[in-house]
Design a protein around this motif. Sequence first.
Motif, PDB file in Angstrom:
ATOM      1  N   ASP A 181       0.821  -1.220   0.000  1.00  0.00           N
ATOM      2  CA  ASP A 181       0.000   0.000   0.000  1.00  0.00           C
ATOM      3  C   ASP A 181       0.851   1.264   0.000  1.00  0.00           C
ATOM      4  O   ASP A 181       0.497   2.259   0.658  1.00  0.00           O
ATOM      5  CB  ASP A 181      -0.925   0.042   1.233  1.00  0.00           C
ATOM      6  CG  ASP A 181      -1.826  -1.171   1.334  1.00  0.00           C
ATOM      7  OD1 ASP A 181      -1.998  -1.859   0.327  1.00  0.00           O
ATOM      8  OD2 ASP A 181      -2.357  -1.427   2.435  1.00  0.00           O
TER       9      ASP A 181
ATOM     10  N   ASP B  64      -0.072   1.567  -4.136  1.00  0.00           N
ATOM     11  CA  ASP B  64      -1.447   1.486  -3.640  1.00  0.00           C
ATOM     12  C   ASP B  64      -2.483   1.659  -4.753  1.00  0.00           C
ATOM     13  O   ASP B  64      -2.298   2.442  -5.691  1.00  0.00           O
ATOM     14  CB  ASP B  64      -1.687   2.524  -2.543  1.00  0.00           C
ATOM     15  CG  ASP B  64      -3.015   2.281  -1.856  1.00  0.00           C
ATOM     16  OD1 ASP B  64      -3.109   1.280  -1.122  1.00  0.00           O
ATOM     17  OD2 ASP B  64      -3.967   3.058  -2.083  1.00  0.00           O
TER      18      ASP B  64
ATOM     19  N   GLU C  62      -1.158  -2.393  -7.482  1.00  0.00           N
ATOM     20  CA  GLU C  62      -2.321  -3.054  -6.886  1.00  0.00           C
ATOM     21  C   GLU C  62      -3.616  -2.529  -7.500  1.00  0.00           C
ATOM     22  O   GLU C  62      -3.703  -1.365  -7.884  1.00  0.00           O
ATOM     23  CB  GLU C  62      -2.397  -2.741  -5.387  1.00  0.00           C
ATOM     24  CG  GLU C  62      -1.208  -3.120  -4.562  1.00  0.00           C
ATOM     25  CD  GLU C  62      -1.547  -2.980  -3.069  1.00  0.00           C
ATOM     26  OE1 GLU C  62      -1.203  -1.951  -2.477  1.00  0.00           O
ATOM     27  OE2 GLU C  62      -2.175  -3.899  -2.529  1.00  0.00           O
TER      28      GLU C  62
HETATM   29 MG    MG Z   1      -4.429  -2.184  -0.193  1.00  0.00          MG
END
Ligand code: MG
Length: 280
Positions: free
Chosen positions: A177, A199, A233
Amino acid sequence: RAKQDGRGNYRFFEPALDAAARKRRQMELDLRDALANGQLSLDFQPIYSLSNDAISGLEALLRWRHPEQGLISPVEFIPVAEDTGLIQQIGEWVIHEACRQAMTWPGTLRVAVNVSPLQFRNTGLADIIVQALAHSGLPPSRLEIEITESIFLGSTETTLAMLHHLRALGIRIALDDFGTGYSSLSYLRRFPFDKIKIDRSFVTDINLTQSAAAIVHAIVDLARALGMETTAEGVEDEAQLAELRHQGCSSIQGFLLSRPIHADDVVTMVTRQPGTRRAA
Ligand code: MG
Ligand code: C2E
Ligand code: MG
Ligand code: MG
């Protein structure tokens, strides 16, 4: 927050507070049983390498199937586990189960495991990980630990020493993140992470706002200069994938490639490798 005004007139606010507190207390009690009763399991989400267009590993994501309430999100129950100290037992189970599952996978696929900062308060964490590797037979190089930036809020020196120890054993360390927490570039200097996970918030906006694109670009460049890989991500569409490829991101993870899948489906998923996925 319910407050007494000095004349005892606090009861007006009490019911709502009470309900929330009761719900949390009940969750704590239920969570204590969850491990013993086999209600916890791991799903796995593939991580797809853009350098060779293949799945390089999978992230273990904890699932709790509550007997009455059904599936409860880790976003809800992990904080309760952390507050109550249950995270230690649950975290140990996750590490063992992830290693055990990874041993059933073909090739050299890695497993990534989320580890709470609170687990680093336990000086026995390295031993737990070493035991899980020994017990499963998984080579350390196939295990990756994911930690968030909040890990550096605590006692930094001890944490850094533990991370160095794990890394010396051949275990990989990823910073999860990245960009949302208490980011300090000095930690990137002081600790050689193997990977930075960008993130989802930046990835979601990569084709929508200049600032998100600029931040992704900066993180990818910085990681490369420091010899670290990057995983984006929350990649959900082809346009995001194309931009991430263009920027030189090492790998992606997200619903575009695959949602987290049941442990039993991993082998099928990875053996029909979507190596045929076209460069967008
Ligand atoms: Mg996350
Ligand atoms: P995380 O480690 O950043 O995991 C990624 C989360 O994003 C997962 O949510 C995953 O299902 C979700 N995700 C993946 N791709 C996409 C996408 O394309 N779009 C969207 N909207 N979401 C996507 P999940 O499984 O609900 O887990 C949430 C968080 O709970 C994790 O964030 C992690 O911080 C924590 N967590 C999960 N399992 C564990 C565990 O075993 N131990 C600890 N300490 N924390 C865990
Ligand atoms: Mg993670
Ligand atoms: Mg993450």
